[in-house]
Design a protein around this motif. Sequence first.
Motif, short mmCIF file in Angstrom:
data_model
loop_
_atom_site.label_atom_id
_atom_site.label_comp_id
_atom_site.label_asym_id
_atom_site.label_seq_id
_atom_site.Cartn_x
_atom_site.Cartn_y
_atom_site.Cartn_z
N GLY A 43 6.26 39.16 84.73
CA GLY A 43 7.58 39.46 85.26
C GLY A 43 7.84 38.95 86.67
O GLY A 43 8.88 38.31 86.93
N ASN A 46 13.33 47.86 81.68
CA ASN A 46 11.98 47.30 81.66
C ASN A 46 10.95 48.38 81.39
O ASN A 46 9.97 48.16 80.68
N TYR A 76 11.65 42.96 83.66
CA TYR A 76 10.94 43.16 84.93
C TYR A 76 11.26 42.02 85.90
O TYR A 76 11.52 42.24 87.09
N GLY A 77 11.30 40.81 85.35
CA GLY A 77 11.66 39.65 86.17
C GLY A 77 13.09 39.75 86.67
O GLY A 77 13.39 39.46 87.83
N TYR A 79 3.34 41.87 80.61
CA TYR A 79 4.30 42.50 81.52
C TYR A 79 4.23 41.91 82.93
O TYR A 79 5.26 41.72 83.58
N ALA A 104 8.68 42.12 80.18
CA ALA A 104 8.40 41.17 81.26
C ALA A 104 9.69 40.50 81.74
O ALA A 104 9.89 40.32 82.95
#
Length: 281
Positions: free
Chosen positions: A102, A79, A157-158, A99, A154
């Motif tokens: 996320g 990420n 990140y999630g 982003y 994103a």
Amino acid sequence: MNKKTKGLLEMLGATFIWGSVPLMGIWSNFPSPVFIFFRVLFAFPFIFYFVVKRVSIKEFLKLKPFWPLLISGIMLGSNWIFFFWALNLTDVSTVVVIYYAGPIISLLLASIFLKEKLNIYIITSVILAVLGVVISIKGEIKANLGAVIAILAAISYGLLGFFSKIATLYHKASIVTAWQILISIFLTMPFLFLNEWELTMQGLIVSIIAGIVHTSLALFLWYDSLNYIKLTLASILQYLDIIFAFVLAFLFLGQVPSFYQILGAVLIILAGIISTFKEMK
């Protein structure tokens, strides 16, 4: 200074530091994976010391199960690579707004796969986050590639949030963070030989600052603030990152966010705040 004030100041300090992270990636002039390698390399000794002092080396080495640590570590490195890559392709405002969808992705994944209750707050947050991303991209048609990379940032990140949640079911959060940083070192190391780059004094200094201040210190402030303020409040305050990133990009890079980016940011922040309501029920 009372404890709540200390916690708020620490949280604000962490969000301000994280809001300035895009500047560090840009100023390093390194390819994104190379910058991430040096960032995590310089961050790890401080984070490892913090973990050993706060927990123990014995507990740090308790790896079972290791798979959520491994996957979340890969997601951390991925990420960040996508995030700083996107910054090389488009402006800070577009990347940051996209982003920060996320965490909403993390909530959705937890509701689907971890059987956490899918309530009206999460559904509303997901809708607002998607609208925020779509509106933000609409304002930057010319930067489609940067927006696509930001979407990948994103998503990863999630996934980072989702697998971190699984990892913390078995390991302390600080230990999870330390392993994620360590795994990211090995994940990004091959890019030192795959990318064309030049080691400069500016890049090295910026990377050292990013490792010590923007990673180690910011994480310490985050963890310590949770001793004095509720996680719900901390989660809301974290969205100040977006505002700080907008302001700093304007002051130091001369980037003025468009109407679409501001509207997208408002929707993403609102989605984040609404998503915390489930913790209050």
